[in-house]
Every structure is written in C-alpha cells, then in structure tokens.
Motif scaffolding. Structure first.
Motif, mmCIF file in Angstrom:
data_model
loop_
_atom_site.group_PDB
_atom_site.id
_atom_site.type_symbol
_atom_site.label_atom_id
_atom_site.label_comp_id
_atom_site.label_asym_id
_atom_site.label_seq_id
_atom_site.Cartn_x
_atom_site.Cartn_y
_atom_site.Cartn_z
ATOM 1 N N THR A 192 0.847 -1.294 -0.008
ATOM 2 C CA THR A 192 0.359 0.410 -0.303
ATOM 3 C C THR A 192 0.905 1.511 -0.016
ATOM 4 O O THR A 192 1.809 1.538 0.926
ATOM 5 C CB THR A 192 -0.469 0.222 1.053
ATOM 6 O OG1 THR A 192 -1.747 -1.554 1.545
ATOM 7 C CG2 THR A 192 -2.057 1.102 1.184
ATOM 8 N N ILE A 193 0.273 2.392 -0.632
ATOM 9 C CA ILE A 193 1.272 3.544 -1.027
ATOM 10 C C ILE A 193 0.112 4.803 -0.359
ATOM 11 O O ILE A 193 -0.754 4.938 -0.792
ATOM 12 C CB ILE A 193 1.804 4.145 -2.212
ATOM 13 C CG1 ILE A 193 2.947 4.993 -2.237
ATOM 14 C CG2 ILE A 193 1.206 3.374 -3.050
ATOM 15 C CD1 ILE A 193 3.431 5.704 -3.543
ATOM 16 N N THR A 194 0.809 5.270 0.275
ATOM 17 C CA THR A 194 -0.282 6.144 1.604
ATOM 18 C C THR A 194 0.754 7.099 1.412
ATOM 19 O O THR A 194 0.964 8.012 0.833
ATOM 20 C CB THR A 194 -1.146 5.565 2.135
ATOM 21 O OG1 THR A 194 -2.176 6.789 2.894
ATOM 22 C CG2 THR A 194 0.237 6.044 3.862
ATOM 23 N N PHE A 195 -0.007 8.550 0.890
ATOM 24 C CA PHE A 195 0.716 10.200 0.645
ATOM 25 C C PHE A 195 0.659 10.754 2.284
ATOM 26 O O PHE A 195 -0.473 10.714 3.164
ATOM 27 C CB PHE A 195 -0.725 10.236 0.698
ATOM 28 C CG PHE A 195 -0.393 10.051 -1.325
ATOM 29 C CD1 PHE A 195 0.637 8.798 -2.217
ATOM 30 C CD2 PHE A 195 -1.716 9.571 -2.158
ATOM 31 C CE1 PHE A 195 0.522 8.701 -2.733
ATOM 32 C CE2 PHE A 195 -1.992 8.706 -2.967
ATOM 33 C CZ PHE A 195 -1.272 8.408 -3.796
ATOM 34 N N SER A 196 1.500 11.069 2.607
ATOM 35 C CA SER A 196 1.302 12.325 3.896
ATOM 36 C C SER A 196 1.609 12.032 5.226
ATOM 37 O O SER A 196 2.844 11.703 5.403
ATOM 38 C CB SER A 196 0.647 13.726 3.362
ATOM 39 O OG SER A 196 0.010 13.956 2.283
ATOM 40 N N ARG A 197 1.030 11.018 5.160
ATOM 41 C CA ARG A 197 0.582 10.509 7.254
ATOM 42 C C ARG A 197 -0.127 9.099 6.908
ATOM 43 O O ARG A 197 -1.025 8.569 6.019
ATOM 44 C CB ARG A 197 0.647 11.285 7.729
ATOM 45 C CG ARG A 197 1.143 12.707 8.225
ATOM 46 C CD ARG A 197 2.476 12.011 9.131
ATOM 47 N NE ARG A 197 2.677 13.565 9.302
ATOM 48 C CZ ARG A 197 3.941 14.235 8.593
ATOM 49 N NH1 ARG A 197 4.405 13.643 7.174
ATOM 50 N NH2 ARG A 197 4.800 15.997 9.422
ATOM 51 N N PRO A 198 0.302 8.329 6.841
ATOM 52 C CA PRO A 198 -0.165 6.926 7.719
ATOM 53 C C PRO A 198 -0.739 7.214 8.086
ATOM 54 O O PRO A 198 -1.311 8.571 9.341
ATOM 55 C CB PRO A 198 0.484 5.942 8.885
ATOM 56 C CG PRO A 198 1.524 7.091 9.731
ATOM 57 C CD PRO A 198 1.708 8.330 8.344
ATOM 58 N N LYS A 199 -2.686 6.756 7.495
ATOM 59 C CA LYS A 199 -3.788 6.794 8.435
ATOM 60 C C LYS A 199 -4.293 6.256 8.961
ATOM 61 O O LYS A 199 -3.891 5.794 9.700
ATOM 62 C CB LYS A 199 -5.213 6.420 7.258
ATOM 63 C CG LYS A 199 -4.570 7.461 6.002
ATOM 64 C CD LYS A 199 -4.507 8.462 5.421
ATOM 65 C CE LYS A 199 -4.184 8.892 4.868
ATOM 66 N NZ LYS A 199 -2.266 8.895 4.022
ATOM 67 N N LEU A 200 -4.273 6.709 10.578
ATOM 68 C CA LEU A 200 -4.857 6.155 11.968
ATOM 69 C C LEU A 200 -5.291 4.117 11.633
ATOM 70 O O LEU A 200 -4.735 3.354 12.699
ATOM 71 C CB LEU A 200 -5.733 6.753 12.843
ATOM 72 C CG LEU A 200 -6.153 6.853 13.942
ATOM 73 C CD1 LEU A 200 -4.914 6.170 14.967
ATOM 74 C CD2 LEU A 200 -7.172 7.445 14.678
ATOM 75 N N GLY A 201 -6.691 4.205 10.807
ATOM 76 C CA GLY A 201 -6.815 3.263 10.487
ATOM 77 C C GLY A 201 -5.961 2.048 10.365
ATOM 78 O O GLY A 201 -6.331 0.866 10.842
ATOM 79 N N PHE A 202 -4.780 2.372 9.362
ATOM 80 C CA PHE A 202 -3.938 1.122 9.432
ATOM 81 C C PHE A 202 -3.251 0.230 10.335
ATOM 82 O O PHE A 202 -2.610 -0.608 10.926
ATOM 83 C CB PHE A 202 -3.238 1.840 8.646
ATOM 84 C CG PHE A 202 -3.644 2.276 7.386
ATOM 85 C CD1 PHE A 202 -4.172 2.024 7.550
ATOM 86 C CD2 PHE A 202 -2.055 3.006 6.130
ATOM 87 C CE1 PHE A 202 -4.602 2.860 5.736
ATOM 88 C CE2 PHE A 202 -2.798 3.459 5.402
ATOM 89 C CZ PHE A 202 -3.989 3.614 4.892
ATOM 90 N N ALA A 203 -3.387 1.437 12.075
ATOM 91 C CA ALA A 203 -2.416 0.822 13.018
ATOM 92 C C ALA A 203 -3.974 -0.242 13.859
ATOM 93 O O ALA A 203 -2.814 -1.133 14.296
ATOM 94 C CB ALA A 203 -2.703 2.016 14.607
ATOM 95 N N ASN A 204 -4.393 -0.558 13.662
ATOM 96 C CA ASN A 204 -5.980 -0.919 13.418
ATOM 97 C C ASN A 204 -5.373 -2.599 13.369
ATOM 98 O O ASN A 204 -4.715 -2.948 12.051
ATOM 99 C CB ASN A 204 -7.112 -1.179 12.796
ATOM 100 C CG ASN A 204 -7.541 -1.704 13.679
ATOM 101 O OD1 ASN A 204 -7.553 -3.730 14.406
ATOM 102 N ND2 ASN A 204 -9.218 -2.545 13.813
ATOM 103 N N PRO A 205 -4.908 -3.760 14.351
ATOM 104 C CA PRO A 205 -4.621 -5.340 13.875
ATOM 105 C C PRO A 205 -5.055 -5.760 12.974
ATOM 106 O O PRO A 205 -4.878 -6.702 12.049
ATOM 107 C CB PRO A 205 -4.592 -5.738 15.410
ATOM 108 C CG PRO A 205 -3.884 -4.386 16.070
ATOM 109 C CD PRO A 205 -4.886 -4.110 15.493
ATOM 110 N N ALA A 206 -6.785 -5.235 13.074
ATOM 111 C CA ALA A 206 -7.107 -5.786 11.868
ATOM 112 C C ALA A 206 -7.406 -5.596 10.700
ATOM 113 O O ALA A 206 -7.074 -6.680 9.528
ATOM 114 C CB ALA A 206 -8.256 -5.643 12.137
#
Length: 511
Positions: A192-206
């Motif tokens: 996954t390539i995300t822009f500017s900052r990692p999105k908060l939901g990505f920290a969810n282990p699920a």
C-alpha cells in the motif's frame, strides 16, 4: 511519523490548496507519479511489464489515471479498467482521465457487477505473475461496505492472487481509513502506498493483513499542516516511514573518503553448530556501508568466512584488549552459550561507559538476562546498547513467557528498553523499536517469508554497520529495521515468500 485521521488530512489538504499555492492537480500528479515509481520497483523485482489499473469515480481513481499515464510513458503495457462511465468523473479526476486518454492508453469501462464477473482474469497464453494490479477504486473518504461494480472489482482483484501482486493507492479499497474496520469486501494488497501520513486505521491489527508493505509518499502537503492535532493509536506507537528517515543517512560519499571514513565494526559470534551466523552479519554490515568489518569467530568458522566474506578481517585470539579501533560491536550471532573471554567481553561492553556502542543479539541476550538477575545494573548515563530479541529472547530478558510477550508487544518492548537502558528492537510481525523514555515506533514492512534462518543475523549486521558509520543508537536501530524490512519485501516480490532465504536480501538491500 505520527498517524492522522481522515478529517485531519482533509483539512491539511484544503489549507495547502487554498493558502499555500499548491494546486490540487499538482498534488494528484505527484501522488500518481509516486504510485508509478513503486509499481516499477515491484515490476523490476518480479520481472513484470504489464500493469492493470482499477479505477473508481473519485480522486483515488484520478491518482490511478496519472500512474497509468506515467507507466505508459515509461514503456509498460498498461490497461485501465474503470468502474463508472467516464462522464461521471469530476474535477481533477476528469482532468487526469483526459490526459491519460490523450496519451493513448487502453481502457475498459466496466460499470456493472456483471461486467466484472464476465471478465476472466486468467489468460492461459500468458505466464503466471504476469501483471501488477493497481487498486485505485476507493479513497480514504469511503465508508461502509463497497457495492456494485466496485465490490465486484475488489473480488476480481483478490481473485488474481497469488499470480498478480496488488498495490493499493492510499488505502486498500474497502478498508475504513479511520477505524481499520472491514465492513464488506476489501482488497488484500501486497503493498500500500499512502500519501503524506499513515492513516489512523492502519494501526488497527485487523487492518494489517490487508495493507501488505506500507509506504508513505510525500506529495507536497506542508508538514506544519499535517502535524496539527496528529493522532496516535492506543499503544502510542509511531510509524517508521520513508519521509522522516530519509534524512537520517546521506549516502553520498565524499570524493576524498577512504574506508576508515565509514567506520570499523567488530562482529563477535559463531560456534561449531552455527559457524555462519556472524559471517551473515559481517556481510550485512558491509552492505550497510561500513568501511571495515572484523570477525571474531572460532576456528571452525574461518574457512567459511574466508570464502563468503573475503572483505572481512580476522581478530586476534584475545578479545579483552584495546577496543578503541572499533566504532561499533555486535555480539551474539550464532555464538552459543557465553563463557570465558566472550562472557567477559559482554560484561565489559555493557558496563564500560567508554566501550563502543554495541548490538546484543541471540545467546548474548540470554547471557545479559543472567547478568541482570545476578545484580548487574545498566549505566544510565549514556545510551550505548541496542538489544534485538525475538519473542523467546525477550521473554528471557523480562523473566516472563513468550505468550505474554506476544500478548502485549508494545509493553514488552518498552519494559526491555527501560530495564536495560537500551534501544529495544522486538523482532517479529510489525517489529517494534522502543527507547528507555517510552517512545515506541513500529515498522509495518516485512513479510512471513523472512521467518527463516539468518534474517535476524542480517539485521544485527546492518545495525552494527550503521553504528560504525557514526549514527546514534536510536537512528541506527530505526534505519536498520526499516531497510531490513524493505529488503525482505523486495526479495519476496522477486522470489516469493515460500522460497525466500536470508541471503536473498543482499541483492535487495539498498540504503
């Protein structure tokens, strides 16, 4: 790098476009160009020249159009598959579509679920792993379960596994960028390539099984806009990501430099059962840019070292002399139980404030845990140690079980850092880097193919090489973990996870 929620990124973009003289279409072109560069990196590893871009009706689809045009201009065989009729496109996405069509790309409009169901992905005349799939269907603003043609396209993309690597743009379609929830069909991306900052939901282990290797790309949104109120997940971990770490090490070398400019590392390890582990670490230290590497290994390891690490120097028979020639030491790879001179060296390295900065790994960690139990206490005046345990070694360091370590990895990493006054690198899925003060960073790169003998020795060597080059313990640990994971993911794209071996990472390690 801190995380950010959708409202935060939306506001930062609005202010950048309205007040900072950044045209929104310029940001889209930067995003699409970053996608194309990552596709080309994956394509080079996997020997692929064909790309299929799946685009939806929003700006995420526009990023896909730009990426498709860039790839087409670079000579790739690119096809775009659109889930809506082109007349539904608006704003920058419509402009990107027109620019792409003008470039002569092949497009297919598949606006209904039935159109996707009638489009077989398999082509028996083309060899497996024949295309990279780019998921540009839904962006970070999408909520709820995908429906219609988009849901069908997601199922189609997932159906291409394992033959086709999938790269998600900004967020895997179907994953909630704020919560990490998966309310319906969702793309299982290899990267996954995300822009500017990692999105908060990505920290969810699920969410993590859907992300694959996570890359953060800078598209020009000013940092001061992105840092207001930045979000952190419940465990307080920050993400190790390229935009921040790229400034840690400048690889450009001065024309008048020489080998001692880049430091001297000592690797201490090896035993009759594991003679090659320190050799892997020495090779990795050299790959990390270290100028000189000395091996202190038993006689049983010397023939292999001479063959596989001819650049390395052999240490003398004694290890208790002057260590001032070394800027960094790694102790433990393949060592077996510590005794005699090696145990005395470990005591010296962890107790002498004047000793070189040290990476402690493998059985040296077990010996360190025993020293701690026998009354040794770390010197808190300087942060000189980096400990690199896997969960079993971490359990011995803390006197608990591996199950307890895995039950709360952030707490375990912080406890090791605090108890031993060291940088703790807790290896495993989503490797953690903890500092004694409580700061915690997570690396979301790496893959299950790296669960093979020798990859930990490479990490030890990389970190030791970076220490020898003059990096501080925090920076060496973070940069080493990041590039180790990046090399592992690049090797997996080239060889597949099942066939990955530790030495494959030498060809893909690029600092």
């Amino acid at each position: 790098m801190k995380w950010i929620d959708v409202a935060g990124i939306r506001e930062a973009e609005r202010l950048a476009f309205a007040q900072r003289n950044l045209p929104s279409y310029t940001a889209m072109c930067r995003a699409g160009s970053a996608v194309a560069r990552l596709v080309e990196a994956i394509a080079a590893r996997a020997a692929i020249r064909r790309v299929i871009v799946l685009s939806g009706p929003g700006n995420n689809g526009g990023d896909g159009f730009v990426a498709a045009r860039c790839l087409h201009e670079d000579g790739y065989d690119v096809e775009v598959r659109l889930t809506c009729v082109p007349s539904h496109l608006k704003g920058d996405a419509q402009r990107a579509w027109k620019d792409m069509v003008a470039a002569g790309l092949q497009t297919r409009v598949l606006p209904s679920p039935e159109a996707w169901q009638d489009t077989p992905w398999a082509d028996p005349t083309v060899s497996p792993r024949r295309a990279i799939i780019v998921d540009a269907l839904l962006g970070i603003g999408a909520k709820g379960a995908p429906t219609g043609a988009v849901a069908a396209a997601i199922l189609w993309a997932n159906g291409t596994a394992p033959a086709c690597p999938v790269l998600a743009v900004d967020v895997p379609s179907g994953l909630d960028a704020d919560s990490g929830a998966i309310p319906g069909a969702a793309v299982r991306a290899d990267a996954t390539i995300t822009f500017s900052r990692p999105k908060l939901g990505f920290a969810n282990p699920a969410a993590r099984p859907f992300l694959g290797h996570l890359t953060v790309a800078d598209i020009g949104i000013p940092n001061d806009l992105l840092e207001t109120p930045a979000a952190l997940p419940p465990d307080g971990a920050e993400l190790i990501a390229a935009p921040e770490i790229r400034h840690i090490l400048r690889p450009e070398r001065a024309q008048d430099s020489h080998k001692r400019t880049y430091g001297h590392a000592l690797i201490v390890g090896g035993c009759p059962r594991y003679p090659h582990a320190p050799i892997l670490a020495a090779q990795a230290a050299y790959r990390a840019g270290c100028g000189l590497v000395t091996l202190a290994v038993p006689d049983c390891a010397r023939p292999a070292a001479a063959h596989w690490a001819p650049e390395a120097i052999f240490a003398g028979d004694t290890l208790g002399g002057d260590l001032s020639d070394y800027q960094a030491i790694a102790i433990g790879p393949g060592m077996g139980p510590l005794e005699g001179d090696r145990l005395a060296l470990l005591r010296r390295l962890v107790s002498d404030a004047q000793a070189p900065r040290t990476v402690v790994d493998a059985d040296a960690l077990t010996a360190l845990a025993l020293l701690r139990q026998s009354g040794w206490a770390p010197d808190g005046s300087a942060l000189r140690l980096i400990l690199t345990p896997h969960p079993g070694e971490a359990a011995r360091l803390l006197g608990i079980t591996p199950k307890e370590i895995q039950g709360d990895r952030p707490a375990a990493a912080r406890a090791i850092a605090a108890n031993y006054h060291a940088i703790a690198v807790l290896k495993g899925h989503n490797t953690l880097v903890a500092e004694p003060g409580g700061r915690l960073r997570v690396c979301m790169g790496g893959n299950p193919g790296m669960a093979t003998a020798g990859t930990g020795d490479l990490l030890t060597g990389i970190i030791a090489g970076l220490l020898a080059r003059g990096l501080g313990t925090e920076d060496a640990a973070v940069l080493g973990v990041y590039h180790h994971a990046l090399a592992g993911d690049a090797a997996a794209f080239a060889h597949g996870e099942e066939s990955l071996i530790a030495t494959d990472l030498f060809a893909t390690l690029r600092l």
